[in-house]
Design an enzyme around this catalytic site. Structure first.
Site, PDB file in Angstrom:
ATOM      1  NE  ARG A 138      -3.542   0.197   1.701  1.00 48.85           N
ATOM      2  CZ  ARG A 138      -3.711  -0.827   2.385  1.00 48.85           C
ATOM      3  NH1 ARG A 138      -4.488  -0.697   3.380  1.00 48.85           N
ATOM      4  NH2 ARG A 138      -5.593  -1.973   1.682  1.00 48.85           N
ATOM      5  CE1 TYR A 139       0.166   4.068   3.941  1.00 50.67           C
ATOM      6  CE2 TYR A 139       1.053   1.870   5.213  1.00 50.67           C
ATOM      7  CZ  TYR A 139      -0.442   2.847   5.223  1.00 50.67           C
ATOM      8  OH  TYR A 139      -0.789   2.856   5.675  1.00 50.67           O
ATOM      9  NE  ARG A 142       5.494   1.851   6.638  1.00 47.96           N
ATOM     10  CZ  ARG A 142       4.813   3.566   5.610  1.00 47.96           C
ATOM     11  NH1 ARG A 142       5.502   3.677   4.858  1.00 47.96           N
ATOM     12  NH2 ARG A 142       3.857   4.156   6.005  1.00 47.96           N
ATOM     13  CB  CYS A 151      -3.853 -15.412  16.227  1.00 48.77           C
ATOM     14  SG  CYS A 151      -3.997 -14.483  15.303  1.00 48.77           S
ATOM     15  CB  CYS A 155      -9.302 -10.420  18.808  1.00 50.96           C
ATOM     16  SG  CYS A 155      -7.218 -10.299  19.684  1.00 50.96           S
ATOM     17  CB  CYS A 158      -9.843 -10.610  14.150  1.00 54.97           C
ATOM     18  SG  CYS A 158      -8.828 -11.097  12.913  1.00 54.97           S
ATOM     19  NE  ARG A 160      -4.796  -7.763   7.382  1.00 55.44           N
ATOM     20  CZ  ARG A 160      -3.813  -7.867   8.412  1.00 55.44           C
ATOM     21  NH1 ARG A 160      -3.165  -8.069   8.974  1.00 55.44           N
ATOM     22  NH2 ARG A 160      -3.279  -6.644   7.984  1.00 55.44           N
ATOM     23  CG  ASP A 321      -9.783  -1.182  10.709  1.00 59.60           C
ATOM     24  OD1 ASP A 321      -9.922  -0.244  10.365  1.00 59.60           O
ATOM     25  OD2 ASP A 321      -8.742  -2.047  10.711  1.00 59.60           O
ATOM     26  CG  ASP A 358      -5.882   0.987   8.177  1.00 54.77           C
ATOM     27  OD1 ASP A 358      -5.924   1.553   7.274  1.00 54.77           O
ATOM     28  OD2 ASP A 358      -4.775   0.044   8.092  1.00 54.77           O
ATOM     29  CE  LYS A 365      -1.323   1.013  10.235  1.00 55.29           C
ATOM     30  NZ  LYS A 365      -1.375   0.272   9.085  1.00 55.29           N
TER      31      LYS A 365
END
Ligand SMILES: *Cc1c(COP(=O)(O)O)cnc(C)c1O
Length: 395
Positions: A138-139, A142, A151, A155, A158, A160, A321, A358, A365
Protein backbone atom coordinates in the site's frame (compact mmCIF):
# COMPACT_ATOMS: atom_id res chain seq x y z
CA UNK A 1 -7.84 -31.33 18.94
CA UNK A 2 -5.69 -30.67 15.93
CA UNK A 3 -5.79 -26.95 15.37
CA UNK A 4 -2.33 -26.59 13.97
CA UNK A 5 -1.62 -29.57 11.77
CA UNK A 6 1.32 -27.92 10.04
CA UNK A 7 2.93 -27.18 13.35
CA UNK A 8 2.02 -30.38 15.12
CA UNK A 9 3.37 -32.54 12.34
CA UNK A 10 6.80 -31.18 12.99
CA UNK A 11 9.10 -33.01 15.27
CA UNK A 12 8.76 -31.48 18.69
CA UNK A 13 12.16 -30.39 19.83
CA UNK A 14 13.45 -30.00 23.32
CA UNK A 15 14.03 -26.41 24.20
CA UNK A 16 14.69 -24.36 27.27
CA UNK A 17 11.52 -23.77 29.24
CA UNK A 18 11.17 -20.58 31.22
CA UNK A 19 10.70 -21.44 34.89
CA UNK A 20 7.11 -20.90 35.96
CA UNK A 21 6.38 -17.90 38.12
CA UNK A 22 3.18 -16.59 39.53
CA UNK A 23 1.39 -13.82 37.70
CA UNK A 24 -0.15 -10.83 39.35
CA UNK A 25 -3.81 -9.91 38.84
CA UNK A 26 -4.69 -13.34 37.45
CA UNK A 27 -6.08 -16.46 39.05
CA UNK A 28 -3.43 -19.03 39.74
CA UNK A 29 -4.14 -21.82 37.28
CA UNK A 30 -3.80 -24.39 40.02
CA UNK A 31 -6.88 -22.88 41.65
CA UNK A 32 -8.97 -23.60 38.56
CA UNK A 33 -10.31 -27.17 38.84
CA UNK A 34 -9.79 -27.84 35.12
CA UNK A 35 -6.06 -27.12 35.47
CA UNK A 36 -5.29 -28.11 39.04
CA UNK A 37 -3.35 -31.22 38.02
CA UNK A 38 -1.41 -29.66 35.14
CA UNK A 39 2.32 -30.11 35.42
CA UNK A 40 4.01 -26.67 35.71
CA UNK A 41 6.38 -27.64 32.90
CA UNK A 42 3.40 -28.35 30.67
CA UNK A 43 1.81 -25.05 31.65
CA UNK A 44 4.99 -23.28 30.57
CA UNK A 45 5.16 -25.18 27.28
CA UNK A 46 3.63 -23.10 24.49
CA UNK A 47 2.70 -26.20 22.49
CA UNK A 48 0.77 -27.53 25.47
CA UNK A 49 -1.01 -24.17 25.69
CA UNK A 50 -1.94 -24.34 21.99
CA UNK A 51 -3.02 -27.96 22.16
CA UNK A 52 -5.20 -27.26 25.17
CA UNK A 53 -6.89 -24.14 23.91
CA UNK A 54 -10.44 -23.63 25.09
CA UNK A 55 -12.60 -24.11 22.01
CA UNK A 56 -15.91 -25.41 23.38
CA UNK A 57 -18.72 -24.22 25.60
CA UNK A 58 -18.11 -27.20 27.84
CA UNK A 59 -14.47 -26.36 28.50
CA UNK A 60 -15.12 -22.66 28.92
CA UNK A 61 -17.97 -23.22 31.35
CA UNK A 62 -15.51 -24.96 33.65
CA UNK A 63 -13.65 -21.66 33.95
CA UNK A 64 -16.33 -18.98 33.82
CA UNK A 65 -20.09 -18.73 34.22
CA UNK A 66 -21.33 -18.32 30.66
CA UNK A 67 -24.28 -16.06 29.87
CA UNK A 68 -26.96 -17.12 27.35
CA UNK A 69 -25.65 -14.41 25.00
CA UNK A 70 -22.17 -15.90 25.12
CA UNK A 71 -23.51 -19.42 24.64
CA UNK A 72 -25.35 -18.26 21.54
CA UNK A 73 -22.19 -16.56 20.28
CA UNK A 74 -20.03 -19.64 20.78
CA UNK A 75 -22.57 -21.84 18.97
CA UNK A 76 -22.61 -19.52 15.98
CA UNK A 77 -18.85 -18.90 15.80
CA UNK A 78 -17.90 -21.97 13.80
CA UNK A 79 -15.33 -22.14 11.02
CA UNK A 80 -13.68 -18.76 10.49
CA UNK A 81 -12.72 -17.05 13.74
CA UNK A 82 -14.22 -19.74 15.91
CA UNK A 83 -13.40 -19.48 19.58
CA UNK A 84 -9.90 -20.40 20.73
CA UNK A 85 -8.55 -19.22 24.09
CA UNK A 86 -5.20 -20.23 25.54
CA UNK A 87 -5.43 -21.64 29.09
CA UNK A 88 -3.10 -18.78 30.11
CA UNK A 89 -5.60 -16.18 28.81
CA UNK A 90 -8.33 -18.25 30.47
CA UNK A 91 -6.82 -17.51 33.89
CA UNK A 92 -7.23 -13.77 33.24
CA UNK A 93 -10.99 -13.99 32.58
CA UNK A 94 -13.31 -12.74 35.29
CA UNK A 95 -15.54 -15.78 35.97
CA UNK A 96 -18.57 -13.71 36.98
CA UNK A 97 -18.39 -10.50 34.96
CA UNK A 98 -19.45 -10.76 31.33
CA UNK A 99 -18.13 -7.21 30.82
CA UNK A 100 -14.61 -8.20 31.84
CA UNK A 101 -12.36 -6.64 29.17
CA UNK A 102 -10.31 -9.82 28.86
CA UNK A 103 -13.44 -11.90 28.48
CA UNK A 104 -15.10 -9.68 25.89
CA UNK A 105 -12.06 -9.85 23.62
CA UNK A 106 -12.08 -13.66 23.60
CA UNK A 107 -15.63 -14.97 24.08
CA UNK A 108 -18.03 -14.64 21.12
CA UNK A 109 -21.42 -13.03 21.73
CA UNK A 110 -24.59 -13.00 19.62
CA UNK A 111 -23.96 -9.37 18.47
CA UNK A 112 -21.03 -10.61 16.39
CA UNK A 113 -23.51 -12.02 13.90
CA UNK A 114 -25.26 -8.73 13.22
CA UNK A 115 -23.93 -6.94 10.15
CA UNK A 116 -24.40 -3.18 10.48
CA UNK A 117 -24.51 -0.49 7.79
CA UNK A 118 -21.05 0.45 6.42
CA UNK A 119 -19.50 -2.79 7.65
CA UNK A 120 -17.36 -4.70 5.16
CA UNK A 121 -15.59 -8.02 4.77
CA UNK A 122 -12.28 -6.38 3.90
CA UNK A 123 -12.59 -2.79 5.14
CA UNK A 124 -8.99 -1.80 4.40
CA UNK A 125 -9.16 -3.28 0.87
CA UNK A 126 -6.09 -5.39 1.51
CA UNK A 127 -7.10 -7.99 -1.05
CA UNK A 128 -7.27 -5.29 -3.74
CA UNK A 129 -3.76 -4.03 -2.92
CA UNK A 130 -2.23 -7.48 -3.08
CA UNK A 131 0.36 -7.88 -5.86
CA UNK A 132 1.19 -11.48 -4.84
CA UNK A 133 -0.44 -14.05 -2.57
CA UNK A 134 -0.04 -13.20 1.14
CA UNK A 135 1.37 -9.75 0.36
CA UNK A 136 -0.20 -6.28 0.74
CA UNK A 137 1.60 -3.32 -0.86
CA UNK A 138 0.00 0.00 0.00
CA UNK A 139 2.78 2.41 0.90
CA UNK A 140 5.75 3.20 -1.35
CA UNK A 141 8.55 1.76 0.78
CA UNK A 142 7.01 -1.01 2.86
CA UNK A 143 4.89 -4.11 2.55
CA UNK A 144 2.77 -6.29 4.77
CA UNK A 145 3.29 -10.04 4.57
CA UNK A 146 0.47 -12.21 5.90
CA UNK A 147 2.55 -15.13 7.10
CA UNK A 148 -0.14 -17.37 8.63
CA UNK A 149 -3.88 -17.49 9.16
CA UNK A 150 -3.66 -18.59 12.74
CA UNK A 151 -3.25 -16.93 16.12
CA UNK A 152 -2.79 -18.18 19.66
CA UNK A 153 -6.17 -16.66 20.53
CA UNK A 154 -8.85 -15.29 18.23
CA UNK A 155 -9.81 -11.73 19.09
CA UNK A 156 -13.49 -11.09 18.62
CA UNK A 157 -12.73 -7.69 17.06
CA UNK A 158 -10.33 -9.13 14.45
CA UNK A 159 -10.08 -6.97 11.35
CA UNK A 160 -8.77 -9.91 9.26
CA UNK A 161 -11.59 -12.22 10.23
CA UNK A 162 -12.09 -12.93 6.52
CA UNK A 163 -8.76 -14.79 6.55
CA UNK A 164 -8.01 -15.81 10.08
CA UNK A 165 -8.95 -18.58 12.42
CA UNK A 166 -10.08 -21.52 10.40
CA UNK A 167 -9.55 -24.58 12.55
CA UNK A 168 -10.36 -27.02 9.77
CA UNK A 169 -7.73 -29.67 9.28
CA UNK A 170 -5.72 -28.67 6.25
CA UNK A 171 -2.70 -29.76 4.33
CA UNK A 172 0.60 -28.55 5.70
CA UNK A 173 1.63 -25.27 4.09
CA UNK A 174 3.68 -25.90 0.95
CA UNK A 175 7.29 -24.77 1.18
CA UNK A 176 6.86 -22.45 -1.81
CA UNK A 177 3.89 -20.58 -0.31
CA UNK A 178 5.79 -17.25 -0.21
CA UNK A 179 7.80 -17.57 -3.41
CA UNK A 180 5.78 -15.02 -5.38
CA UNK A 181 5.71 -12.56 -2.45
CA UNK A 182 9.47 -12.81 -2.03
CA UNK A 183 10.08 -12.42 -5.74
CA UNK A 184 7.92 -9.29 -5.68
CA UNK A 185 9.92 -7.79 -2.80
CA UNK A 186 13.18 -8.69 -4.55
CA UNK A 187 12.14 -6.99 -7.74
CA UNK A 188 10.99 -3.78 -6.01
CA UNK A 189 14.03 -1.94 -4.80
CA UNK A 190 11.90 0.71 -3.13
CA UNK A 191 10.76 -1.75 -0.47
CA UNK A 192 12.99 -1.13 2.53
CA UNK A 193 10.66 -2.34 5.30
CA UNK A 194 8.80 -5.66 5.51
CA UNK A 195 6.13 -6.14 8.14
CA UNK A 196 5.43 -9.79 8.84
CA UNK A 197 2.00 -10.23 10.35
CA UNK A 198 -0.93 -12.56 9.78
CA UNK A 199 -2.49 -14.20 11.72
CA UNK A 200 0.39 -14.27 14.13
CA UNK A 201 3.88 -15.05 12.81
CA UNK A 202 5.01 -16.23 16.24
CA UNK A 203 2.58 -19.13 15.99
CA UNK A 204 4.98 -20.61 13.44
CA UNK A 205 7.65 -23.04 14.56
CA UNK A 206 11.08 -21.43 15.04
CA UNK A 207 12.60 -23.08 11.96
CA UNK A 208 9.67 -22.15 9.71
CA UNK A 209 9.77 -18.55 10.90
CA UNK A 210 13.53 -18.45 10.61
CA UNK A 211 13.56 -19.62 7.01
CA UNK A 212 11.02 -16.92 6.12
CA UNK A 213 13.01 -14.21 7.95
CA UNK A 214 16.22 -15.44 6.38
CA UNK A 215 14.81 -15.22 2.87
CA UNK A 216 13.62 -11.66 3.43
CA UNK A 217 16.79 -10.61 5.24
CA UNK A 218 18.90 -11.77 2.32
CA UNK A 219 17.26 -9.18 0.04
CA UNK A 220 19.81 -6.36 0.05
CA UNK A 221 17.40 -3.41 -0.16
CA UNK A 222 15.31 -4.60 2.82
CA UNK A 223 16.65 -2.57 5.72
CA UNK A 224 14.09 -3.34 8.34
CA UNK A 225 12.03 -6.31 9.41
CA UNK A 226 9.01 -5.99 11.65
CA UNK A 227 6.81 -8.59 13.27
CA UNK A 228 3.21 -7.90 14.27
CA UNK A 229 2.13 -10.23 17.05
CA UNK A 230 -0.10 -10.72 20.04
CA UNK A 231 1.75 -13.71 21.40
CA UNK A 232 3.54 -11.94 24.30
CA UNK A 233 0.03 -11.09 25.55
CA UNK A 234 -1.98 -14.22 24.76
CA UNK A 235 0.74 -16.88 24.91
CA UNK A 236 3.85 -15.45 26.63
CA UNK A 237 5.22 -19.00 26.99
CA UNK A 238 5.99 -18.84 23.25
CA UNK A 239 8.78 -16.33 23.91
CA UNK A 240 11.53 -18.84 24.62
CA UNK A 241 15.31 -18.34 24.84
CA UNK A 242 15.60 -20.26 21.61
CA UNK A 243 13.16 -17.97 19.79
CA UNK A 244 14.77 -14.73 20.99
CA UNK A 245 18.25 -16.03 20.13
CA UNK A 246 17.05 -16.82 16.64
CA UNK A 247 15.44 -13.38 16.19
CA UNK A 248 18.55 -11.68 17.54
CA UNK A 249 20.58 -13.00 14.61
CA UNK A 250 18.47 -11.01 12.14
CA UNK A 251 18.67 -7.63 13.88
CA UNK A 252 17.26 -5.07 13.27
CA UNK A 253 13.88 -6.64 13.94
CA UNK A 254 11.19 -4.51 15.54
CA UNK A 255 8.15 -6.00 17.19
CA UNK A 256 4.64 -4.52 17.37
CA UNK A 257 2.54 -6.12 20.06
CA UNK A 258 -1.25 -5.90 20.22
CA UNK A 259 -2.19 -4.71 23.74
CA UNK A 260 -5.69 -3.48 24.59
CA UNK A 261 -5.98 -3.29 28.36
CA UNK A 262 -3.77 -2.82 31.43
CA UNK A 263 -4.95 -6.19 32.78
CA UNK A 264 -3.07 -7.86 29.95
CA UNK A 265 0.24 -6.63 31.36
CA UNK A 266 0.84 -9.47 33.80
CA UNK A 267 4.10 -10.50 35.41
CA UNK A 268 4.27 -13.37 32.90
CA UNK A 269 3.82 -11.00 29.98
CA UNK A 270 6.50 -8.76 31.45
CA UNK A 271 8.96 -11.68 31.51
CA UNK A 272 8.30 -12.31 27.81
CA UNK A 273 8.75 -8.63 26.93
CA UNK A 274 11.97 -8.44 28.99
CA UNK A 275 13.43 -11.37 27.08
CA UNK A 276 12.66 -9.66 23.78
CA UNK A 277 14.06 -6.32 24.93
CA UNK A 278 17.19 -7.95 26.22
CA UNK A 279 17.70 -9.51 22.80
CA UNK A 280 17.82 -5.98 21.38
CA UNK A 281 14.36 -6.07 19.85
CA UNK A 282 12.58 -2.70 20.17
CA UNK A 283 8.96 -3.17 21.24
CA UNK A 284 5.95 -1.07 20.26
CA UNK A 285 2.27 -1.49 21.04
CA UNK A 286 -0.77 -1.43 18.82
CA UNK A 287 -4.16 -0.98 20.43
CA UNK A 288 -7.66 -1.17 19.03
CA UNK A 289 -10.06 1.31 20.59
CA UNK A 290 -12.90 -0.88 21.90
CA UNK A 291 -16.19 0.17 23.44
CA UNK A 292 -16.48 -0.77 27.10
CA UNK A 293 -12.94 -2.18 27.10
CA UNK A 294 -10.47 0.68 26.76
CA UNK A 295 -12.58 3.67 25.74
CA UNK A 296 -12.01 5.61 28.96
CA UNK A 297 -9.00 7.94 29.18
CA UNK A 298 -7.96 6.65 32.62
CA UNK A 299 -7.78 3.06 31.34
CA UNK A 300 -5.75 4.03 28.29
CA UNK A 301 -3.47 6.14 30.48
CA UNK A 302 -2.89 3.29 32.91
CA UNK A 303 -2.11 0.99 30.00
CA UNK A 304 0.41 3.28 28.30
CA UNK A 305 2.14 3.93 31.64
CA UNK A 306 2.34 0.20 32.36
CA UNK A 307 3.66 -0.38 28.84
CA UNK A 308 6.52 2.06 29.31
CA UNK A 309 7.39 0.30 32.56
CA UNK A 310 7.93 -2.92 30.60
CA UNK A 311 9.82 -1.05 27.84
CA UNK A 312 7.05 -1.13 25.24
CA UNK A 313 6.63 2.16 23.38
CA UNK A 314 2.96 2.95 22.63
CA UNK A 315 2.80 3.16 18.83
CA UNK A 316 -0.76 3.20 17.48
CA UNK A 317 -4.33 3.35 18.72
CA UNK A 318 -6.62 2.21 15.92
CA UNK A 319 -10.17 3.21 15.42
CA UNK A 320 -11.99 -0.15 15.27
CA UNK A 321 -12.29 -0.93 11.54
CA UNK A 322 -15.78 -1.30 10.08
CA UNK A 323 -15.42 -5.03 9.65
CA UNK A 324 -18.56 -7.18 9.64
CA UNK A 325 -19.95 -7.95 13.08
CA UNK A 326 -17.98 -5.47 15.17
CA UNK A 327 -20.53 -2.69 15.73
CA UNK A 328 -20.75 -3.56 19.43
CA UNK A 329 -17.04 -2.77 19.78
CA UNK A 330 -16.98 0.51 17.88
CA UNK A 331 -16.88 3.93 19.56
CA UNK A 332 -17.45 7.35 18.02
CA UNK A 333 -14.25 8.91 16.65
CA UNK A 334 -14.71 11.69 19.24
CA UNK A 335 -14.00 9.10 21.95
CA UNK A 336 -10.56 8.47 20.50
CA UNK A 337 -9.83 12.16 20.01
CA UNK A 338 -10.79 12.82 23.62
CA UNK A 339 -8.41 10.10 24.80
CA UNK A 340 -5.59 11.73 22.84
CA UNK A 341 -6.51 15.11 24.34
CA UNK A 342 -6.18 13.57 27.82
CA UNK A 343 -2.77 12.07 27.04
CA UNK A 344 -0.76 14.66 25.08
CA UNK A 345 0.85 17.09 27.48
CA UNK A 346 -0.61 15.39 30.52
CA UNK A 347 1.90 12.56 30.51
CA UNK A 348 5.29 11.53 29.08
CA UNK A 349 5.50 12.08 25.35
CA UNK A 350 6.80 8.52 25.01
CA UNK A 351 3.49 7.30 26.45
CA UNK A 352 1.45 8.97 23.71
CA UNK A 353 0.63 6.78 20.69
CA UNK A 354 -0.81 8.05 17.40
CA UNK A 355 -4.55 7.58 16.96
CA UNK A 356 -5.30 6.47 13.39
CA UNK A 357 -8.22 5.53 11.20
CA UNK A 358 -7.37 3.05 8.46
CA UNK A 359 -9.06 4.77 5.53
CA UNK A 360 -11.95 2.49 4.47
CA UNK A 361 -11.36 1.24 0.96
CA UNK A 362 -7.57 1.26 1.23
CA UNK A 363 -6.54 4.75 2.34
CA UNK A 364 -3.95 3.55 4.79
CA UNK A 365 -3.47 4.84 8.31
CA UNK A 366 -4.66 8.41 8.71
CA UNK A 367 -3.74 10.17 11.95
CA UNK A 368 -6.58 11.94 13.74
CA UNK A 369 -6.44 13.88 16.95
CA UNK A 370 -7.21 17.10 18.73
CA UNK A 371 -6.64 20.25 16.74
CA UNK A 372 -3.91 22.45 18.18
CA UNK A 373 -3.83 24.97 15.33
CA UNK A 374 -6.60 27.52 15.93
CA UNK A 375 -5.80 29.70 12.93
CA UNK A 376 -3.15 30.08 10.34
CA UNK A 377 -2.53 33.24 8.37
CA UNK A 378 0.52 34.66 6.57
CA UNK A 379 3.48 34.04 8.83
CA UNK A 380 1.29 33.60 11.88
CA UNK A 381 0.05 30.52 13.64
CA UNK A 382 -2.39 30.74 16.51
CA UNK A 383 -2.00 27.64 18.62
CA UNK A 384 -3.38 26.25 21.81
CA UNK A 385 -1.55 24.03 24.25
CA UNK A 386 -2.77 21.01 26.20
CA UNK A 387 -4.29 23.30 28.86
CA UNK A 388 -6.20 25.33 26.29
CA UNK A 389 -3.97 28.40 26.64
CA UNK A 390 -3.45 30.31 23.41
CA UNK A 391 -0.05 31.15 21.88
CA UNK A 392 0.97 32.94 18.72
CA UNK A 393 3.95 31.76 16.74
CA UNK A 394 5.39 34.18 14.20
CA UNK A 395 7.39 32.72 11.33
C1 LIG B 1 -0.03 -0.74 8.88
C2 LIG B 1 0.48 -1.13 7.58
C3 LIG B 1 1.83 -0.94 7.26
C4 LIG B 1 2.83 -0.35 8.23
O1 LIG B 1 2.50 0.98 8.50
P1 LIG B 1 3.39 1.87 9.48
O2 LIG B 1 2.63 3.15 9.64
O3 LIG B 1 4.71 2.05 8.80
O4 LIG B 1 3.54 1.11 10.75
C5 LIG B 1 2.26 -1.33 6.01
N1 LIG B 1 1.40 -1.83 5.10
C6 LIG B 1 0.10 -2.00 5.37
C7 LIG B 1 -0.80 -2.56 4.33
C8 LIG B 1 -0.40 -1.66 6.64
O5 LIG B 1 -1.71 -1.85 6.90
Amino acid sequence: MSNLPAVENQKIKQEAIVPPRTTKRSRDYQQIPLYKDVNPLDWEDWRWQIKNRICTKDALSQIINLTPNEEKGIDKAKGRLSMAITPYWGTLLDPEDENCPIRRQAVPVAEEFIVSPHEMTDPCAEDRDSPAPHLVHRYPDRVLLLSTEQCAMYCRHCTRRRLVGDHEEKEADPANKFDAAIEYIKSNRKIRDVLISGGDPLILEDDVLESLIERIRSISHVELLRLGTRVPVTLPQRITEKLVNMLKKYSPIWLSIHFNHPKEITKRCEIACDMLSEAGIPLGSQTVLLKGINDRPYIMKKMVHDLLKIRVRPYYIYQCDPVRGTQHFRTPVATGINIMEKLRGHTSGYAVPTYVIDGPGGGGKIPVGPNYILSQAKGKYVLRNYKGKIYTYLE
